[in-house]
Design an enzyme around this catalytic site. Structure first.
Site, PDB file in Angstrom:
ATOM      1  N   TYR A  53       0.950  -1.271   0.010  1.00  0.00           N
ATOM      2  CA  TYR A  53       0.047   0.002  -0.081  1.00  0.00           C
ATOM      3  C   TYR A  53       0.905   1.106   0.061  1.00  0.00           C
ATOM      4  O   TYR A  53       1.177   1.871   0.964  1.00  0.00           O
ATOM      5  CB  TYR A  53      -0.923  -0.021   1.216  1.00  0.00           C
ATOM      6  CG  TYR A  53      -1.960  -1.035   1.130  1.00  0.00           C
ATOM      7  CD1 TYR A  53      -2.357  -1.727  -0.012  1.00  0.00           C
ATOM      8  CD2 TYR A  53      -2.843  -1.237   2.273  1.00  0.00           C
ATOM      9  CE1 TYR A  53      -3.284  -2.598  -0.202  1.00  0.00           C
ATOM     10  CE2 TYR A  53      -3.744  -2.381   2.182  1.00  0.00           C
ATOM     11  CZ  TYR A  53      -4.047  -3.055   1.042  1.00  0.00           C
ATOM     12  OH  TYR A  53      -5.009  -3.908   1.109  1.00  0.00           O
ATOM     13  N   HIS A 128      -1.439 -12.110   0.264  1.00  0.00           N
ATOM     14  CA  HIS A 128      -2.412 -10.957  -0.363  1.00  0.00           C
ATOM     15  C   HIS A 128      -3.084 -11.421  -1.753  1.00  0.00           C
ATOM     16  O   HIS A 128      -4.254 -11.351  -1.965  1.00  0.00           O
ATOM     17  CB  HIS A 128      -1.561  -9.766  -0.680  1.00  0.00           C
ATOM     18  CG  HIS A 128      -2.416  -8.490  -1.016  1.00  0.00           C
ATOM     19  ND1 HIS A 128      -1.391  -7.522  -0.787  1.00  0.00           N
ATOM     20  CD2 HIS A 128      -3.673  -8.084  -1.358  1.00  0.00           C
ATOM     21  CE1 HIS A 128      -2.477  -6.354  -0.916  1.00  0.00           C
ATOM     22  NE2 HIS A 128      -3.524  -6.907  -1.304  1.00  0.00           N
ATOM     23  N   SER A 208     -13.167  -3.636   0.065  1.00  0.00           N
ATOM     24  CA  SER A 208     -14.205  -2.583  -0.887  1.00  0.00           C
ATOM     25  C   SER A 208     -15.449  -2.918  -0.655  1.00  0.00           C
ATOM     26  O   SER A 208     -16.233  -3.307  -1.572  1.00  0.00           O
ATOM     27  CB  SER A 208     -13.638  -3.031  -2.466  1.00  0.00           C
ATOM     28  OG  SER A 208     -14.185  -2.050  -3.307  1.00  0.00           O
TER      29      SER A 208
END
Length: 294
Positions: A53, A128, A208
């Site tokens: 990130y 991830h 999300s």
């Protein structure tokens, strides 16, 4: 704030997705830290980050370092905060994302994440994304090694199928505590993975989670988008934001669900945290069950 089980402990029913604090169009550090502090003030005890990130090349770990600084500067107790990070993806700085989930990379990445976050071990370390060039069992095996050596206390996987969850569970046993897949009012194709997590006792962390619900409607439930979806109509009737209704709907799907909405300003994170106190009626849930219009 209500709480749910994750990694043999309890965390807030709504977490903070910290990615917007470090990627493109990120806020300055003052506002970023204020956003993290607002989350903590609201009772949030789960913060989701990742070594990838960041925005520019050469910034690996930007978000992890930011979270560590924000926690260190907080005036209150942070002992119950679980920081969950991830490894296996990269960002070369051109806006793209890469995937590298070899055992050697994951072990190096986890050690680097631990140094950035501080402490004796990473509370929750998540793979991830599956790497198509690496056998899944080998990537998950690296998490097993990290658990055995004490680098991480618990393991999670992200962007996975039901078969991959089952295989990881067979390898990691009780060390596997969470699955992080995309799931929202607009994107519901991880329903099978959610059901499996519920059966296995794994936390399901939708990323999300506000998909399909415009962020601009935070300015008020009676704004321009009011009435556009069932989520907006329920929000208008209750006098809250559609984002809160979206998160409350996710929480109602299963006791395994712990949404991690992103935020880049204190107002957003306070609004998201408020969803934990909303109990939807059966009629409201039935109304929200229909898929969002395309």
């Amino acid at each position: 704030m209500r709480y749910r089980t994750l990694a043999h402990t309890t965390v807030s029913a709504v977490g903070l997705g910290a990615m917007p604090l470090s990627i493109e169009h990120r806020p300055d550090e003052k506002r970023a830290v204020a956003t993290v502090h607002a989350a903590l003030d609201a009772g949030v005890t789960l913060i989701d980050t990742a070594d990838s990130y960041h925005w520019h090349a050469g910034e690996t770990g930007h978000n992890e370092r930011l979270i560590a600084r924000a926690l260190a500067r907080y005036g209150g107790d942070t002992s119950r905060v679980l920081v969950a990070t991830k490894g296996g993806r990269g960002r070369p700085g051109d806006g793209s994302w890469t995937v590298t989930a070899t055992p050697a990379h994951l072990k190096r990445a986890a050690e680097a994440s631990l140094r950035r976050l501080g402490g004796d071990a990473i509370g929750l370390y998540q793979l991830h994304k599956p790497d198509p060039a690496v056998p899944w069992a080998e990537s998950v095996g690296a998490l097993r090694e990290l658990l055995d050596r004490g680098t991480i206390r618990a393991a999670g996987i992200s962007n996975v199928t039901t078969d991959q969850i089952r295989e990881a569970h067979a390898i990691l046993g009780d060390g596997l505590v969470s699955v992080q897949n995309r799931y929202s009012p607009a994107v519901r194709d991880s329903e099978p993975e959610l059901r499996l997590c519920t059966r296995l006792g794994l936390a399901f962390l939708p990323w999300s989670p506000l998909g399909g619900i415009s962020r601009s409607s935070l300015d008020g439930p009676l704004g321009p988008s009011a009435g556009r979806t069932a989520f907006h109509r329920v929000a208008a009737a209750r006098g809250v934001s559609p984002q809160q209704i979206a998160l409350a709907w996710l929480l109602s799907r299963s006791p395994a669900v712990i949404p991690i909405p992103g935020a880049s300003r204190p107002e957003s994170v306070r609004d998201s945290a408020g969803a934990a106190g909303i109990e939807l009626s059966a009629a409201e849930q039935a109304l929200l069950e229909a898929p969002l219009p395309a």
